[in-house]
Design a protein around this motif. Structure first.
Motif, mmCIF file in Angstrom:
data_model
loop_
_atom_site.group_PDB
_atom_site.id
_atom_site.type_symbol
_atom_site.label_atom_id
_atom_site.label_comp_id
_atom_site.label_asym_id
_atom_site.label_seq_id
_atom_site.Cartn_x
_atom_site.Cartn_y
_atom_site.Cartn_z
ATOM 1 N N GLY A 36 12.449 -31.458 -33.315
ATOM 2 C CA GLY A 36 11.106 -31.924 -33.653
ATOM 3 C C GLY A 36 10.066 -31.385 -32.683
ATOM 4 O O GLY A 36 8.981 -30.944 -33.087
ATOM 5 N N SER A 37 10.372 -31.390 -31.386
ATOM 6 C CA SER A 37 9.441 -30.846 -30.379
ATOM 7 C C SER A 37 9.230 -29.353 -30.580
ATOM 8 O O SER A 37 8.106 -28.846 -30.484
ATOM 9 C CB SER A 37 9.985 -31.085 -28.968
ATOM 10 N N TYR A 40 7.101 -28.887 -33.653
ATOM 11 C CA TYR A 40 5.724 -29.325 -33.377
ATOM 12 C C TYR A 40 4.964 -28.214 -32.640
ATOM 13 O O TYR A 40 3.783 -27.982 -32.903
ATOM 14 C CB TYR A 40 5.707 -30.612 -32.558
ATOM 15 N N ASN A 41 5.626 -27.520 -31.717
ATOM 16 C CA ASN A 41 4.974 -26.414 -30.991
ATOM 17 C C ASN A 41 4.564 -25.287 -31.935
ATOM 18 O O ASN A 41 3.603 -24.573 -31.677
ATOM 19 C CB ASN A 41 5.890 -25.862 -29.896
ATOM 20 N N THR A 43 3.942 -25.830 -35.449
ATOM 21 C CA THR A 43 3.040 -26.315 -36.498
ATOM 22 C C THR A 43 1.816 -27.058 -35.972
ATOM 23 O O THR A 43 0.814 -27.170 -36.667
ATOM 24 C CB THR A 43 3.792 -27.275 -37.445
ATOM 25 N N LYS A 44 1.915 -27.628 -34.789
ATOM 26 C CA LYS A 44 0.848 -28.465 -34.204
ATOM 27 C C LYS A 44 0.547 -29.671 -35.098
ATOM 28 O O LYS A 44 -0.561 -30.190 -35.105
ATOM 29 C CB LYS A 44 -0.442 -27.671 -33.961
ATOM 30 N N SER A 45 1.550 -30.097 -35.844
ATOM 31 C CA SER A 45 1.402 -31.247 -36.735
ATOM 32 C C SER A 45 2.656 -32.100 -36.639
ATOM 33 O O SER A 45 3.754 -31.625 -36.950
ATOM 34 C CB SER A 45 1.202 -30.782 -38.179
ATOM 35 N N ARG A 46 2.473 -33.328 -36.220
ATOM 36 C CA ARG A 46 3.603 -34.246 -36.097
ATOM 37 C C ARG A 46 4.242 -34.499 -37.472
ATOM 38 O O ARG A 46 5.459 -34.484 -37.609
ATOM 39 C CB ARG A 46 3.133 -35.565 -35.469
ATOM 40 N N ALA A 49 6.121 -31.442 -38.638
ATOM 41 C CA ALA A 49 7.337 -31.276 -37.834
ATOM 42 C C ALA A 49 8.419 -32.239 -38.314
ATOM 43 O O ALA A 49 9.587 -31.849 -38.472
ATOM 44 C CB ALA A 49 7.027 -31.496 -36.355
ATOM 45 N N GLU A 50 8.041 -33.489 -38.562
ATOM 46 C CA GLU A 50 9.017 -34.468 -39.055
ATOM 47 C C GLU A 50 9.563 -34.045 -40.413
ATOM 48 O O GLU A 50 10.760 -34.159 -40.680
ATOM 49 C CB GLU A 50 8.372 -35.845 -39.155
#
Length: 194
Positions: A36-37, A40-41, A43-46, A49-50
Motif C-alpha cells: 500500500g505504501s 501510494y508513492n 498514485t498519491k491517492s490513498r 492505493a487501497e
C-alpha cells in the motif's frame, strides 16, 4: 527503490495455491501495508492505493494455481502492483480528459452559448410548429397570451383537464425536440473532429 518486504515462505504460497484461505490471509497481512505504501508513492491517492492492493490480491487469489511457479514472489508482487497502478492512473486520466472535453463541447453547443440569441428562439419555434394543431393552440394561448386553463377551455370548447393534458404533452414534446436537436448537433460536431 529496494523493498525490504519479508521473504514469502514457499509453503505459504503452496497452501494458497491449494485454496487455503488462512494462508491467503497470512500472505495478505504479510504484504498489504508495504505494498500500500509503495502504491501510494506512485498514485498519491490513498483510495487508489487501497483499490490497487485489493485488486492485486484478488488477482493473486484468482490465479492461485500459478503461485508455485513464481520464483521471486516479492518482485512479482511489486511489479504487477506497479503495472496495475500505472494502468489505473492512465484510465483515470483518460476518463478525466474525455469528461472535460465533453463538458467543453456541451457548453459550446448549448443554446445559451450560441452566437445569436435568435437561434434559441428559432429552435423553440421549430418545436412548436411540429406540435399537433390543438396542442399548438393550447400551448400558444397559455405561454404567449398568458391565458388560464379555464379561459383556454372556454375558447376551444375543451375541458380544463384536456387543456392541462395538452399543455403537459406539448411542453414535453418541445423539450424532447430541443434535447434531440442538441444531441445531434453535439454528435455531428464530435464526429467532424475525428
Amino acid at each position: 527503490m529496494i523493498h525490504k518486504a519479508p521473504p514469502c515462505n514457499e509453503d505459504v504460497l503452496r497452501q494458497v495455491a491449494a485454496g487455503d484461505q488462512r494462508a491467503f490471509r497470512q500472505l495478505f497481512n504479510l504484504y498489504h501495508h508495504k505494498l500500500g505504501s509503495y502504491i501510494y508513492n506512485i498514485t498519491k491517492s490513498r483510495e487508489l492505493a487501497e483499490e490497487v492492493v485489493q485488486d492485486v490480491f484478488l488477482k493473486i487469489w484468482n490465479n492461485k494455481a500459478t503461485l508455485p511457479e513464481i520464483i521471486n514472489f516479492d518482485s512479482y508482487l511489486f511489479v504487477i502492483s506497479k503495472n496495475h497502478a500505472l494502468n489505473s492512473l492512465k484510465t483515470i486520466a483518460a476518463r478525466q480528459t474525455a469528461t472535460t472535453y465533453l463538458e467543453q463541447v456541451t457548453e459550446e453547443m448549448l443554446p445559451a452559448d450560441y452566437q445569436e440569441e435568435n437561434e434559441r428562439y428559432l429552435l423553440v419555434d421549430e418545436a412548436i410548429d411540429r406540435l399537433p394543431q390543438q396542442q399548438k393552440l393550447v400551448y400558444l394561448m397559455s405561454r404567449h397570451e398568458r391565458l388560464q386553463y379555464a379561459e383556454i377551455a372556454d375558447r376551444m370548447s375543451l375541458s380544463k383537464e384536456t387543456v392541462k393534458k395538452y399543455l403537459q404533452i406539448s411542453t414535453e414534446s418541445i423539450s424532447s425536440y430541443i434535447r434531440k436537436r442538441l444531441t445531434i448537433s453535439i454528435i455531428l460536431f464530435i464526429s467532424n473532429l475525428f
